[in-house]
Write a protein that holds these residues in place. Structure first.
Motif, PDB file in Angstrom:
ATOM      1  N   TYR A  21      15.752 -37.533 -22.129  1.00 16.19           N
ATOM      2  CA  TYR A  21      14.437 -38.104 -22.412  1.00 16.19           C
ATOM      3  C   TYR A  21      13.797 -37.379 -23.573  1.00 16.19           C
ATOM      4  O   TYR A  21      14.008 -36.183 -23.731  1.00 16.19           O
ATOM      5  N   PRO A  22      13.028 -38.109 -24.387  1.00 19.23           N
ATOM      6  CA  PRO A  22      12.661 -39.513 -24.229  1.00 19.23           C
ATOM      7  C   PRO A  22      13.829 -40.441 -24.555  1.00 19.23           C
ATOM      8  O   PRO A  22      14.663 -40.129 -25.410  1.00 19.23           O
ATOM      9  N   GLU A  66       9.298 -41.277 -21.433  1.00 12.97           N
ATOM     10  CA  GLU A  66       9.326 -39.821 -21.477  1.00 12.97           C
ATOM     11  C   GLU A  66       9.989 -39.183 -20.261  1.00 12.97           C
ATOM     12  O   GLU A  66      10.322 -38.008 -20.289  1.00 12.97           O
ATOM     13  N   SER A  67      10.149 -39.971 -19.175  1.00 19.67           N
ATOM     14  CA  SER A  67      10.731 -39.419 -17.953  1.00 19.67           C
ATOM     15  C   SER A  67      11.374 -40.529 -17.132  1.00 19.67           C
ATOM     16  O   SER A  67      11.070 -41.715 -17.311  1.00 19.67           O
TER      17      SER A  67
END
Length: 85
Positions: A21-22, A66-67
């Motif tokens: 990530y991202p 992002e996660s």
């Protein structure tokens, strides 16, 4: 949270947690899937492959993520919005 949603959430997190990530696109997720695009997720009466997720939710997803939690929440919300869960 419904049992189906909770079970799918756990499966999606297991599958997508290993991504770097991202993630910028669906293609960034393919390497972490055990069976690539044919990886299947099942809960209750719901059965969907990663490829089906990509085709059904492509317009619903907002990359980058992002996660894994952010990605999975969006997938589940998209499935609900389309009446698939």
């Amino acid at each position: 949270m419904s049992d189906v949603r909770a079970e799918l959430r756990e499966q999606f997190l297991d599958a997508f947690d290993g991504a770097d990530y991202p993630v910028e696109s669906q293609m960034d997720l393919v390497p972490v899937l055990p069976d690539g695009p044919t990886t299947t997720f099942e809960a209750g009466d719901v059965r969907v492959t990663a490829m089906e997720l990509a085709s059904k939710l492509g317009g619903e997803q907002e990359f980058p993520y992002e996660s894994a939690d952010e990605l999975v929440d969006d997938i589940l919300d998209g499935l609900e919005a389309k009446g698939l869960i």
